[in-house]
Design an enzyme around this catalytic site. Structure first.
Site, PDB file in Angstrom:
ATOM      1  N   GLU A  56       0.909  -1.485   0.158  1.00 15.98           N
ATOM      2  CA  GLU A  56      -0.052   0.592   0.228  1.00 15.98           C
ATOM      3  C   GLU A  56       0.650   1.323   0.599  1.00 15.98           C
ATOM      4  O   GLU A  56       1.717   1.051   0.892  1.00 15.98           O
ATOM      5  CB  GLU A  56      -1.379   0.219   1.390  1.00 15.98           C
ATOM      6  CG  GLU A  56      -1.936  -0.795   1.045  1.00 15.98           C
ATOM      7  CD  GLU A  56      -2.699  -1.108   0.370  1.00 15.98           C
ATOM      8  OE1 GLU A  56      -3.295  -0.133  -0.627  1.00 15.98           O
ATOM      9  OE2 GLU A  56      -3.918  -2.661   0.226  1.00 15.98           O
ATOM     10  N   CYS A 120      -7.528  -1.648   8.505  1.00 16.21           N
ATOM     11  CA  CYS A 120      -5.539  -1.887   7.972  1.00 16.21           C
ATOM     12  C   CYS A 120      -5.602  -0.052   7.323  1.00 16.21           C
ATOM     13  O   CYS A 120      -4.804   0.161   7.670  1.00 16.21           O
ATOM     14  CB  CYS A 120      -6.034  -2.948   6.746  1.00 16.21           C
ATOM     15  SG  CYS A 120      -6.248  -4.207   6.779  1.00 16.21           S
TER      16      CYS A 120
END
EC number: 3.4.19.3
Length: 180
Positions: A56, A120
């Site tokens: 990410e 998350c």
């Protein structure tokens, strides 16, 4: 699995399980940064939608509407009131992806710019905000779909070692520039 494998000898690895709870994240992440003053924190989360190991690039501040495991959701629907909408990791995820993919591990590594506006993403943003970008987040698929624990452990080991290498190399350049 990563605890079993370990990292380079000069790296102290601390593994924590972070509950899927907004309020716990808001307390725990800053406390861990304060306790350890780490060079880097790498968060790992399971995504039922993931089929690859996903790096990410950034965390998002707003848009948190889903209830956590305590059936709580922040009233503000954000991580840090007044914080920037998005914070990028200082780690070059494209470079990490290229380097780890070139190692020939039996795991596919990809990049994402949206960690999902749930715990998350919330955890990642909180850590990025706390650390001024010295955090990373890796989404992994559920065990066996398609990777084994051993495959994921080896992939995480390679990813974190590449991140540390990039971080150390970039800091060397920064220090060198300041000396002149």
């Amino acid at each position: 699995e990563l605890e079993k494998l370990g990292l380079r000898e000069d790296v102290d690895l601390h593994v924590y399980e972070v509950p899927v709870e907004y309020q716990t994240v808001q307390r725990l992440i800053p406390a861990l940064w304060k306790k350890h003053s780490p060079q880097l924190v790498v968060h790992v989360g399971v995504s039922g939608m993931a089929t690859t190991v996903t790096l990410e690039k950034c965390g998002h501040n707003v848009g948190y509407k889903g209830l956590d495991n305590c059936r709580f959701c922040p009233g503000s629907q954000c991580c840090v009131e007044g914080g920037p909408e998005c914070i990028d990791s200082i780690i070059d995820m494209d470079a990490v992806c290229r380097r780890v993919s070139a190692l020939g591990l039996d795991v596919t590594v990809t990049i994402s710019k949206d960690a999902g506006r749930y715990l998350c993403d919330f955890t990642y943003y909180t850590s990025l905000y706390q650390s001024r970008g010295r955090s990373a987040f890796v989404h992994v698929p559920p065990l066996g779909k398609p990777y084994t624990a051993e495959q994921l452990g080896r992939a995480l080991q390679a990813i974190i070692e590449e991140m540390l290498e990039l971080l150390e190399h970039s800091e060397g350049k920064i220090n060198c520039q300041h000396e002149h």
